[in-house]
Write an enzyme that holds these catalytic residues in place. Structure first.
Site, PDB file in Angstrom:
ATOM      1  N   GLU A   1       0.844  -1.203   0.000  1.00 32.74           N
ATOM      2  CA  GLU A   1       0.000   0.000   0.000  1.00 32.74           C
ATOM      3  C   GLU A   1       0.878   1.251   0.000  1.00 32.74           C
ATOM      4  OE1 GLU A   1      -2.399   2.593   3.239  1.00 32.74           O
ATOM      5  OE2 GLU A   1      -2.180   0.447   3.635  1.00 32.74           O
TER       6      GLU A   1
ATOM      7  N   ASP B   1       0.778   3.800  -3.192  1.00 35.90           N
ATOM      8  CA  ASP B   1       0.394   5.203  -3.008  1.00 35.90           C
ATOM      9  C   ASP B   1       1.327   6.117  -3.789  1.00 35.90           C
ATOM     10  OD1 ASP B   1      -0.941   7.502  -1.584  1.00 35.90           O
ATOM     11  OD2 ASP B   1       1.054   7.707  -0.726  1.00 35.90           O
TER      12      ASP B   1
ATOM     13  N   ASP C   1      -7.125   1.120   0.614  1.00 32.66           N
ATOM     14  CA  ASP C   1      -5.792   0.565   0.863  1.00 32.66           C
ATOM     15  C   ASP C   1      -5.487  -0.594  -0.089  1.00 32.66           C
ATOM     16  OD1 ASP C   1      -5.525   2.367   2.903  1.00 32.66           O
ATOM     17  OD2 ASP C   1      -5.870   0.923   4.519  1.00 32.66           O
TER      18      ASP C   1
ATOM     19  N   GLU D   1      -4.551   0.653  -3.572  1.00 34.44           N
ATOM     20  CA  GLU D   1      -3.164   1.126  -3.604  1.00 34.44           C
ATOM     21  C   GLU D   1      -2.190  -0.043  -3.545  1.00 34.44           C
ATOM     22  OE1 GLU D   1      -3.404   5.591  -1.669  1.00 34.44           O
ATOM     23  OE2 GLU D   1      -3.153   3.885  -0.311  1.00 34.44           O
TER      24      GLU D   1
END
Length: 248
Positions: free
Chosen positions: A62, A66, A135, A138
């Site tokens: 994650e 991101d 989450d 990502e």
């Protein structure tokens, strides 16, 4: 004596493996390392309940995803909107990579069905929890980047995210002047000109009337408490006029 609990878990694992394979087929994305794909969908609650097995949750993926998402979306916006300022680009990107948007992307791909959850998290509705879905989206981006590279991430976003940007799904965070400029520039239909037609009222309560023209032809007028506000309203009218004309 037969261990029925173990049999049930084995069957569940087989079913989940089938789900992951079907998902890859549906997306036409085939991971070299399927463990990365599974990790992207593995919540920490699942790892906590299976400590004896070598599962790893998706938190690190994650973190990576991101950063990759911000980079790829930034690159797309940078190329698509050459006249947009840094502040406007930042605002638009924030709307695209914010939690509600990521949840929408994840739901469209039915990511919730693939998540590996602990029993407690499952019972409390974790599979549909917005923060968890964001989450996972990502983390999937992070896994795809590690397994396939940046170009495959861009290909994926070109199917899932970029078409929404092109369709104007995030135009509510763009100012009307920028939108009008992009429309005119995209179709190479001429040059815009803004002009203040009128100023009225006392200094503490000033009102402006502005006009925007395309190649000398008036497209729209607008009123506002400042020149910028009046120009925004003029651009909004011009956008409506041009879009209506293009639809005919």
């Amino acid at each position: 004596m037969r261990n029925y609990g173990k049999d049930i878990e084995m069957n569940m694992n087989r079913a989940k493996d089938t789900q992951f394979k079907e998902f890859q087929k549906s997306m036409n994305i085939f991971f070299e390392n399927e463990n990365l794909l599974k990790q992207a969908f593995t919540h920490s609650s699942y790892v906590n309940e299976h400590r004896r097995k070598p599962f790893e949750d998706n938190e690190r993926l994650e973190f990576l995803g991101d950063a990759v998402l911000e980079l790829t979306v930034s690159q797309f916006l940078f190329k698509k909107y050459p006249m947009m300022s840094e502040g406007e680009l930042t605002k638009l990107r924030a709307a695209i990579v914010c939690e509600p948007s990521l949840v929408e992307f994840a739901n469209e791909l039915s990511f919730g069905n693939l998540i590996l959850l602990g029993k407690g998290e499952e019972m409390t509705g974790g599979r549909t929890r917005p923060a968890l879905l964001a989450d996972v989206f990502e983390a999937f981006i992070g896994a795809l980047y590690l397994d396939k590279g940046i170009e495959h991430v861009i290909d994926f976003l070109d199917k899932v995210v970029f078409p929404k940007i092109n369709a104007g799904a995030f135009s509510h965070v763009m100012d009307f002047k920028s939108q009008l400029q992009e429309l005119v520039q995209r179709d190479s239909i001429g040059a815009l000109e803004y002009r203040v037609l009128q100023e009225k009222g006392p200094a503490h309560n000033r009102e402006f009337v502005s006009r925007v023209s395309l190649n000398g032809d008036e497209l729209g007028t607008g009123m506002g408490r400042s020149k910028k506000e009046a120009e925004q309203h003029a651009a909004q009218m011009a956008l409506d006029k041009l879009k209506t004309k293009m639809e005919k």
